[in-house]
Scaffold this active site. Structure first.
Site, mmCIF file in Angstrom:
data_model
loop_
_atom_site.group_PDB
_atom_site.id
_atom_site.type_symbol
_atom_site.label_atom_id
_atom_site.label_comp_id
_atom_site.label_asym_id
_atom_site.label_seq_id
_atom_site.Cartn_x
_atom_site.Cartn_y
_atom_site.Cartn_z
ATOM 1 N N LYS B 80 0.853 -1.195 0.000
ATOM 2 C CA LYS B 80 0.000 0.000 0.000
ATOM 3 C C LYS B 80 0.887 1.243 0.000
ATOM 4 C CE LYS B 80 -4.042 1.903 2.451
ATOM 5 N NZ LYS B 80 -4.887 1.794 3.661
ATOM 6 N N SER B 155 -9.738 1.966 2.619
ATOM 7 C CA SER B 155 -8.912 2.718 1.699
ATOM 8 C C SER B 155 -7.902 1.846 0.961
ATOM 9 C CB SER B 155 -8.155 3.794 2.477
ATOM 10 O OG SER B 155 -7.273 3.188 3.426
ATOM 11 N N SER B 179 -9.879 -0.341 6.949
ATOM 12 C CA SER B 179 -9.332 -0.269 5.588
ATOM 13 C C SER B 179 -8.549 -1.493 5.120
ATOM 14 C CB SER B 179 -8.439 0.957 5.440
ATOM 15 O OG SER B 179 -9.211 2.117 5.562
#
Lengths: 98, 497
Positions: B80, B155, B179
């Site tokens: 990420k 997210s 997330s």
């Protein structure tokens, strides 16, 4: 709870250093009013007897020995800066002329 | 070997270790897959082809030299874009950090490299991890591989989509309000939020410091456990890092026996707003837990209904403070520096141009909640609710080993559907937020497809802090039973891309 006004959003934007556009102010005032209305009920349940929790862990200050050790070089530290001069961050004017 | 991209991380590492395939071949297969499908999925913001192949070559050289390889050596991973990577761009899905190349690695990045994991690149995300749909990325939304017109969760939508699209067998996410788990649920993958403080936050670009937690994303429970062990553990560079042994999560994932465990069903996670098909699959999972020998009881956690409002006061408050560092002076974008404007004006113009709508909304909301006159009513009260939620968890865990619930109230919704309705969007994290506020551990794993739309449903398992192994014990047993029932892993039912 009071509703949030356009003027209040403009004031908050100044505090947050955000130069919001006029249409953003209108839009945000409307949305924040809804959000604040939805979250305000937290104040109805927690009485004086409930201690606040600011963090899931009990935090303590961490100290380290004051000794010289490797760190980023000036070039590395400045590598992401929008502007640099003489191994320093170059920033726009901070103090006024007078 | 065929279909290298379909292998689990554990099988991939074993094949590399046994010399059946090289790490370079495995890495190249995934880079080819990214080339072939990522223009449709948009899971990656940056693919580090050269870095990945160099890391893979290093693994092959170690094997050739007879060096003992770790349990994930040579396995590709999607990281990420919220973790710093030395020499590789890190944007947090934002315009304000576009082109920023960090001069240092996050501790998590270092641990992955030390474990000989091959980092393929950085994945798409909601800007600064604020969102439940990956629509708030400055670089365009990610598509859900089950249906590209739908959201992959947020997210960490890029990380979850990379797994579901077979672009990587492992990924890393961060979970501030759900997330990791929510994207896991809507893409049919496994996502774990470890106990707060058990995975270092050093080099994780902060959104809400008392809630943010990095963790593993994978296609199987065992793969998640292997990755969990690789990244967890004390870090002196992070003052909130817990200095205690990491629970034996890999061993727990392999047990596949939950006889005698006590499992609580959270009463408050049901009712209005929950999709019928989600509840159907969840209820079947509860039945399965009983069949596997667990004792299931209903548990009430009344304060959980206040978790969402408390979160949307605490997280923006911390974000408004954390994001003050983006001031156009030391790194990132600078706008309006034409010699006529002060530093303060340049900061305001830069932040206006560099932040997206959701980030601005949360900065303003946080500034409001912290402002004089409202502090006690909003931020102070939210912190008290946090205490009540922790008490609910304590009371529940006094009687049960783990809690279960649906991970999300609905399956993946269409891109754009909730874009202009923040409260509707925030509801996606309804079931995941209490664990962030209390700091305990939680997992989401696939438990079937909702009959009405054929989209994945997630089962959430919640454990007390530092009892992360219980998640893996229950998750491993449920996964094995469901794979037996279906005859294959759920992801095999995803449409071809």
């Amino acid at each position: 709870m009071p509703g949030i006004t356009r003027e209040e959003v403009a004031h908050l934007a100044r505090l947050s250093r955000l130069e919001l556009q006029a249409e953003e102010l209108d839009h945000l005032a409307e949305q924040l009013d809804v959000i604040i209305g939805a979250v305000a009920r937290v104040s109805e349940v927690a009485g004086q007897d409930v201690p606040p929790t600011s963090h899931p862990l009990p935090l303590t200050n961490v100290m380290r020995a004051d000794e010289v050790r490797p760190s980023l070089s000036p070039e590395q530290a400045l590598s992401g800066a929008p502007a640099a001069e003489e191994q320093r961050f170059r920033v726009p004017q901070i103090l006024g002329e007078d | 070997m065929t279909d290298l991209i379909k292998l689990t991380a554990a099988d991939t590492a074993a094949a590399i270790k046994a010399g059946q395939v090289s790490a370079v071949e495995v890495t190249q297969a995934h880079l080819d897959r990214i080339d072939a499908v990522d223009n449709k999925v948009n899971a990656f913001l940056h693919v580090d082809t050269e870095g990945a192949l160099a890391a893979a070559r290093a693994v092959d050289a170690k094997r050739a030299a007879g060096t003992e390889l770790g349990p994930l050596a040579g396995v590709p991973l999607a990281l990420k874009d919220v973790f710093t990577t030395k020499g590789v761009p890190t944007t947090c899905g934002s315009k304000i950090l576009e082109g920023w190349i960090p001069p240092y690695d996050a501790t998590l990045t270092t641990r992955l490299k030390d474990a000989d994991v091959v980092i393929l690149g950085k994945t798409n995300m909601d800007e600064f991890a604020m969102g439940s749909s990956t629509e708030n990325s400055a670089y365009g939304p990610t598509g859900n591989p089950w249906d590209l017109s739908r959201i992959p969760g947020g997210s960490g939508g890029g990380s979850a989509a990379a797994l579901a699209a077979f672009e990587a067998p492992l990924a890393i996410g961060t979970d501030t309000g759900g997330s990791i788990r929510q994207p896991g649920a809507v893409t049919g993958t496994v996502g774990v939020k470890p106990t707060y403080g058990s995975v270092s936050r050093y080099g994780l670009v902060a959104f809400s410091s008392s809630l943010d937690q990095g963790g593993p994303c994978a296609r199987t429970v065992l793969d998640a456990a292997l990755l969990h062990e690789a990244i967890a553990g004390h870090d002196p560079l992070d003052s909130t890092s817990i200095n205690a042994p990491v629970p034996a999560v890999v061993e727990a994932a392999k047990m596949r026996d939950i006889r005698g465990m006590r499992i609580g069903v959270v009463k408050e996670f049901a009712g209005e707003g929950y999709q019928a098909g989600v509840m159907q699959r969840f209820n079947e999972s509860v039945e399965l837990l009983r069949e596997l020998g667990a004792e299931v009881v209903e548990v009430s956690c009344p304060s959980f209904t206040l978790a969402l409002p408390a979160y949307y006061l605490i997280a923006p408050s911390e974000a408004s403070s954390n994001l003050a560092r983006f001031d156009a002076m030391r790194y990132g974008l600078r706008v309006g520096d034409d010699g006529s404007r002060s530093a303060e004006e340049v900061t305001a113009l830069t932040r206006e141009a560099g932040f997206g709508a959701e980030v601005k909304r949360r900065i303003i909301l946080g500034t409001y909640a912290l402002s004089s006159g409202y502090y006690d009513a909003y931020y102070g009260s939210a912190q008290k609710v946090r205490t009540l939620i922790s008490r609910d968890f304590d009371a529940a865990f006094a009687g049960v080993d783990v809690l279960v619930s649906p991970t999300t109230p609905t399956t993946a919704f269409p891109i754009g559907e909730r874009a202009d309705d923040p409260m509707a969007m925030y509801l996606a994290d309804l079931c995941t937020i209490p664990s962030n506020l209390a700091g305990n551990a939680a997992m989401s794993l696939p438990c079937g497809l909702a009959p009405e739309d054929n989209l994945p449903v997630g089962l959430q398992i919640i454990a007390p802090a530092m009892a992360d192994d219980r998640l893996y014990r229950v998750g491993g047993a449920v996964e094995a039973a469901l794979d037996d029932k279906w005859g294959h892993p759920l992801l095999e039912e995803a449409p071809a891309l």
